[in-house]
Design a protein around this motif. Structure first.
Motif, PDB file in Angstrom:
ATOM      1  N   GLU A   1       9.196   5.698   4.490  1.00  0.00           N
ATOM      2  CA  GLU A   1       8.463   6.907   4.854  1.00  0.00           C
ATOM      3  C   GLU A   1       8.313   7.852   3.668  1.00  0.00           C
ATOM      4  OE1 GLU A   1       8.718  10.539   8.160  1.00  0.00           O
ATOM      5  OE2 GLU A   1      10.263   8.979   8.070  1.00  0.00           O
ATOM      6  N   THR A   2       9.342   7.964   2.871  1.00  0.00           N
ATOM      7  CA  THR A   2       9.301   8.874   1.721  1.00  0.00           C
ATOM      8  C   THR A   2       8.249   8.429   0.707  1.00  0.00           C
ATOM      9  OG1 THR A   2      11.654   9.406   1.973  1.00  0.00           O
ATOM     10  CG2 THR A   2      10.624   9.885  -0.163  1.00  0.00           C
TER      11      THR A   2
ATOM     12  N   LYS B   1       0.774  10.195  -0.343  1.00  0.00           N
ATOM     13  CA  LYS B   1      -0.173  11.101   0.301  1.00  0.00           C
ATOM     14  C   LYS B   1      -0.267  12.421  -0.433  1.00  0.00           C
ATOM     15  CE  LYS B   1      -1.240  13.206   4.780  1.00  0.00           C
ATOM     16  NZ  LYS B   1      -0.812  13.344   6.206  1.00  0.00           N
ATOM     17  N   GLU B   2       0.869  12.963  -0.841  1.00  0.00           N
ATOM     18  CA  GLU B   2       0.883  14.265  -1.507  1.00  0.00           C
ATOM     19  C   GLU B   2       0.268  14.210  -2.901  1.00  0.00           C
ATOM     20  OE1 GLU B   2       4.982  15.308  -1.392  1.00  0.00           O
ATOM     21  OE2 GLU B   2       4.898  16.115   0.660  1.00  0.00           O
TER      22      GLU B   2
ATOM     23  N   PRO C   1       2.415   3.543  -7.072  1.00  0.00           N
ATOM     24  CA  PRO C   1       3.860   3.281  -6.934  1.00  0.00           C
ATOM     25  C   PRO C   1       4.210   2.633  -5.595  1.00  0.00           C
ATOM     26  CG  PRO C   1       3.490   5.438  -7.891  1.00  0.00           C
ATOM     27  CD  PRO C   1       2.145   4.945  -7.435  1.00  0.00           C
ATOM     28  N   LEU C   2       3.574   3.086  -4.540  1.00  0.00           N
ATOM     29  CA  LEU C   2       3.820   2.499  -3.221  1.00  0.00           C
ATOM     30  C   LEU C   2       3.322   1.055  -3.176  1.00  0.00           C
ATOM     31  CD1 LEU C   2       4.625   2.587  -0.241  1.00  0.00           C
ATOM     32  CD2 LEU C   2       2.420   3.698   0.242  1.00  0.00           C
ATOM     33  N   LEU C   3       2.165   0.803  -3.755  1.00  0.00           N
ATOM     34  CA  LEU C   3       1.620  -0.559  -3.767  1.00  0.00           C
ATOM     35  C   LEU C   3       2.534  -1.505  -4.539  1.00  0.00           C
ATOM     36  CD1 LEU C   3      -2.189   0.131  -4.388  1.00  0.00           C
ATOM     37  CD2 LEU C   3      -1.039  -0.356  -2.224  1.00  0.00           C
ATOM     38  N   VAL C   4       3.012  -1.051  -5.672  1.00  0.00           N
ATOM     39  CA  VAL C   4       3.919  -1.874  -6.483  1.00  0.00           C
ATOM     40  C   VAL C   4       5.193  -2.182  -5.699  1.00  0.00           C
ATOM     41  CG1 VAL C   4       5.386  -1.882  -8.542  1.00  0.00           C
ATOM     42  CG2 VAL C   4       3.022  -1.084  -8.689  1.00  0.00           C
ATOM     43  N   GLN C   5       5.707  -1.193  -5.009  1.00  0.00           N
ATOM     44  CA  GLN C   5       6.929  -1.382  -4.224  1.00  0.00           C
ATOM     45  C   GLN C   5       6.709  -2.393  -3.099  1.00  0.00           C
ATOM     46  OE1 GLN C   5       8.396   2.183  -2.286  1.00  0.00           O
ATOM     47  NE2 GLN C   5      10.495   1.422  -2.281  1.00  0.00           N
ATOM     48  N   LEU C   6       5.593  -2.262  -2.383  1.00  0.00           N
ATOM     49  CA  LEU C   6       5.297  -3.191  -1.289  1.00  0.00           C
ATOM     50  C   LEU C   6       5.066  -4.612  -1.811  1.00  0.00           C
ATOM     51  CD1 LEU C   6       2.912  -0.967   0.879  1.00  0.00           C
ATOM     52  CD2 LEU C   6       5.309  -1.532   1.342  1.00  0.00           C
TER      53      LEU C   6
ATOM     54  N   TYR D   1      -7.018   4.412   0.063  1.00  0.00           N
ATOM     55  CA  TYR D   1      -7.208   5.242  -1.128  1.00  0.00           C
ATOM     56  C   TYR D   1      -8.399   4.771  -1.971  1.00  0.00           C
ATOM     57  CZ  TYR D   1      -2.791   7.575  -0.206  1.00  0.00           C
ATOM     58  OH  TYR D   1      -1.784   8.325   0.369  1.00  0.00           O
ATOM     59  N   GLU D   2      -9.222   3.902  -1.377  1.00  0.00           N
ATOM     60  CA  GLU D   2     -10.456   3.417  -2.000  1.00  0.00           C
ATOM     61  C   GLU D   2     -10.201   2.789  -3.370  1.00  0.00           C
ATOM     62  OE1 GLU D   2     -13.173   6.699  -1.955  1.00  0.00           O
ATOM     63  OE2 GLU D   2     -13.530   6.512   0.203  1.00  0.00           O
ATOM     64  N   SER D   3      -9.109   2.065  -3.456  1.00  0.00           N
ATOM     65  CA  SER D   3      -8.784   1.351  -4.689  1.00  0.00           C
ATOM     66  C   SER D   3      -9.273  -0.083  -4.540  1.00  0.00           C
ATOM     67  CB  SER D   3      -7.273   1.392  -4.952  1.00  0.00           C
ATOM     68  OG  SER D   3      -6.947   0.685  -6.124  1.00  0.00           O
ATOM     69  N   TYR D   4     -10.555  -0.302  -4.896  1.00  0.00           N
ATOM     70  CA  TYR D   4     -11.191  -1.596  -4.649  1.00  0.00           C
ATOM     71  C   TYR D   4     -10.464  -2.748  -5.325  1.00  0.00           C
ATOM     72  CZ  TYR D   4     -14.085  -5.526  -5.940  1.00  0.00           C
ATOM     73  OH  TYR D   4     -14.500  -6.796  -6.209  1.00  0.00           O
ATOM     74  N   LYS D   5     -10.207  -2.605  -6.635  1.00  0.00           N
ATOM     75  CA  LYS D   5      -9.610  -3.718  -7.378  1.00  0.00           C
ATOM     76  C   LYS D   5      -8.249  -4.104  -6.831  1.00  0.00           C
ATOM     77  CE  LYS D   5     -11.989  -3.135 -11.805  1.00  0.00           C
ATOM     78  NZ  LYS D   5     -11.829  -2.893 -13.268  1.00  0.00           N
ATOM     79  N   ARG D   6      -7.450  -3.121  -6.507  1.00  0.00           N
ATOM     80  CA  ARG D   6      -6.123  -3.419  -5.972  1.00  0.00           C
ATOM     81  C   ARG D   6      -6.209  -4.056  -4.599  1.00  0.00           C
ATOM     82  NH1 ARG D   6      -2.150  -4.481  -7.225  1.00  0.00           N
ATOM     83  NH2 ARG D   6      -0.505  -2.955  -7.002  1.00  0.00           N
ATOM     84  N   ALA D   7      -7.149  -3.610  -3.794  1.00  0.00           N
ATOM     85  CA  ALA D   7      -7.308  -4.194  -2.465  1.00  0.00           C
ATOM     86  C   ALA D   7      -7.672  -5.670  -2.563  1.00  0.00           C
ATOM     87  CB  ALA D   7      -8.376  -3.428  -1.680  1.00  0.00           C
TER      88      ALA D   7
END
Length: 214
Positions: free
Chosen positions: A71-72, A78-79, A85-90, A117-123
């Motif tokens: 959650e953190t 979001k903030e 960072p969240l994507l790398v962690q997941l 977050y509209e990050s096309y390449k990462r998606a």
């Protein structure tokens, strides 16, 4: 080259797809799955050694646990407006995961965050990772993803346009002409939405090298 020229090139690519042969010997449209682009093994095709896709209910339960546990990290993304960072962690959690349900849920959730977050390449990268491990139809899912990112009114976006045409080429190489046609048509809509001719000119060179019909 102006935008109308680009539109003609892209439209010609659509025509090239439409006139290509689609008879015996070509890969058929992906077999229908459960609505998430899931593919099934064909009777005469090569064995698919990827993992089966877990049920939606199990994935949903695992996703809820992931969101609660991290959650953190979600709040920080979001903030800050920065999801990386969240994507790398997941992603790391998915690589280290031994349970197929949790692994699928982690990859699917990371992909959903990238789209949010509209990050096309990462998606697209995350979708490829999911398709490498599980029996999903990557090309059909890529089409759905690109349509969602383009929006109902189809915005002009250079990166998204390039990705759409690249995906159309991938679909052609895989002889998935139905998907390639839909992707190229989406690219045409993006070109029409462009108001500044210079925004999409950089993709002209490789579009001109697209394979033409025999």
């Amino acid at each position: 080259m102006n935008c109308s020229h680009l539109m003609r090139i892209t439209a010609a690519f659509v025509v090239a797809i439409c006139v290509m042969p689609s008879g015996a010997g070509l890969n058929a449209r992906a077999e229908e799955g459960n609505g998430d682009g899931m593919s099934a093994e064909t009777q005469n095709g090569p064995a698919d050694d990827r993992l089966p896709v877990p049920t939606e209910n199990l994935v949903a339960q695992a996703t809820n646990l992931i969101r609660d546990a991290y959650e953190t990290a979600y709040k920080t993304a979001k903030e800050s407006g920065e999801p990386e960072p969240l994507l790398v962690q997941l992603e790391k959690l998915a690589r280290d995961e031994t349970d197929p349900v949790r692994e699928y849920a982690l990859l699917f959730e990371a992909e959903a965050v990238a789209v949010q977050y509209e990050s096309y390449k990462r998606a697209v990268e995350l979708l490829k990772s999911r398709a490498d491990r599980f029996r999903v139809d990557e090309l059909s899912l890529r089409l759905q993803l690109l349509k969602g990112l383009a929006g109902p009114k189809v915005a002009a976006d250079l990166e998204l346009y390039d990705g759409t045409m690249e995906s159309a080429q991938d679909a052609m190489m895989a002889e998935r002409f139905d998907v390639a046609n839909d992707l190229a048509a989406l690219a045409v809509s993006m070109a029409r939405a462009d108001r500044k001719s210079t925004r999409l000119n950089s993709s002209h060179e490789w579009i001109s090298r697209m394979p033409s019909s025999a």
